[in-house]
Design a protein around this motif. Structure first.
Motif, short mmCIF file in Angstrom:
data_model
loop_
_atom_site.label_atom_id
_atom_site.label_comp_id
_atom_site.label_asym_id
_atom_site.label_seq_id
_atom_site.Cartn_x
_atom_site.Cartn_y
_atom_site.Cartn_z
N PRO A 119 0.80 -1.30 -0.06
CA PRO A 119 0.41 0.10 0.00
C PRO A 119 1.11 1.68 0.09
O PRO A 119 0.75 2.71 -0.39
N ALA A 120 1.85 0.97 1.08
CA ALA A 120 2.96 2.35 0.98
C ALA A 120 3.16 2.94 -0.54
O ALA A 120 3.75 3.81 -1.26
N PHE A 121 4.12 2.16 -1.34
CA PHE A 121 4.49 1.83 -2.32
C PHE A 121 2.84 2.84 -3.61
O PHE A 121 3.24 3.40 -4.45
N LEU A 122 1.55 2.19 -3.18
CA LEU A 122 0.69 2.38 -4.42
C LEU A 122 0.05 3.79 -3.90
O LEU A 122 -0.17 4.48 -4.87
N PHE A 123 0.02 3.92 -2.78
CA PHE A 123 -0.71 5.84 -2.73
C PHE A 123 0.70 6.20 -2.06
O PHE A 123 0.47 7.90 -2.19
#
Length: 138
Positions: free
Chosen positions: A86-90
């Motif tokens: 999620p950190a990469f996506l957001f």
């Protein structure tokens, strides 16, 4: 797991399921057969203008299958990113915008060319995705 990630994963799951069901209906059962048996028979022997190497029926099946793969791919990738990275996506405005643009494109296609079930499913997925973005950025 954060609420925005879960909302985007839920959005992706809806598209994945729609793509998977579309693939199943493409190869099994009569769901995508024309109601007119004569039309299907003609599609099985008539070639498109672009080539004689296929028939309209084979192209129809191929288009439906590849269309299904698109939904499956989108669902798998965005669910994976939302749940596992999620950190990469957001942190990627590009991926967040791309996901939204793909869903909005499907909404337009669904409204103009498809029927109510896929349109409503895609609309639901788009709302979930939008809520995920809204919760994240607000």
């Amino acid at each position: 797991m954060s609420t925005p990630a879960l909302l985007i994963a839920a959005s992706a799951a809806v598209i994945f399921v729609l793509g998977f069901l579309h693939l199943v209906f493409t190869f099994y059962g009569p769901k995508f057969d024309p109601r007119d048996a004569e039309l299907k028979a003609r599609m099985m022997v008539v070639s498109p203008v672009i080539t004689r190497q296929t028939t309209m029926w084979r192209a129809w099946i191929g288009f439906n299958a590849s269309h299904s793969y698109g939904g499956i791919l989108f669902g798998a990738v965005w669910a994976y990113l939302a749940l596992v990275h999620p950190a990469f996506l957001f942190q990627s405005v590009f991926l967040l915008a791309l996901g939204l643009l793909v869903l909005l494109g499907y909404v337009v296609l669904g409204k103009i060319y498809w029927f109510s079930i896929p349109f409503r499913g895609i609309l639901l997925a788009t709302v979930l995705y939008g809520l995920g973005l809204l919760v994240y950025f607000v």
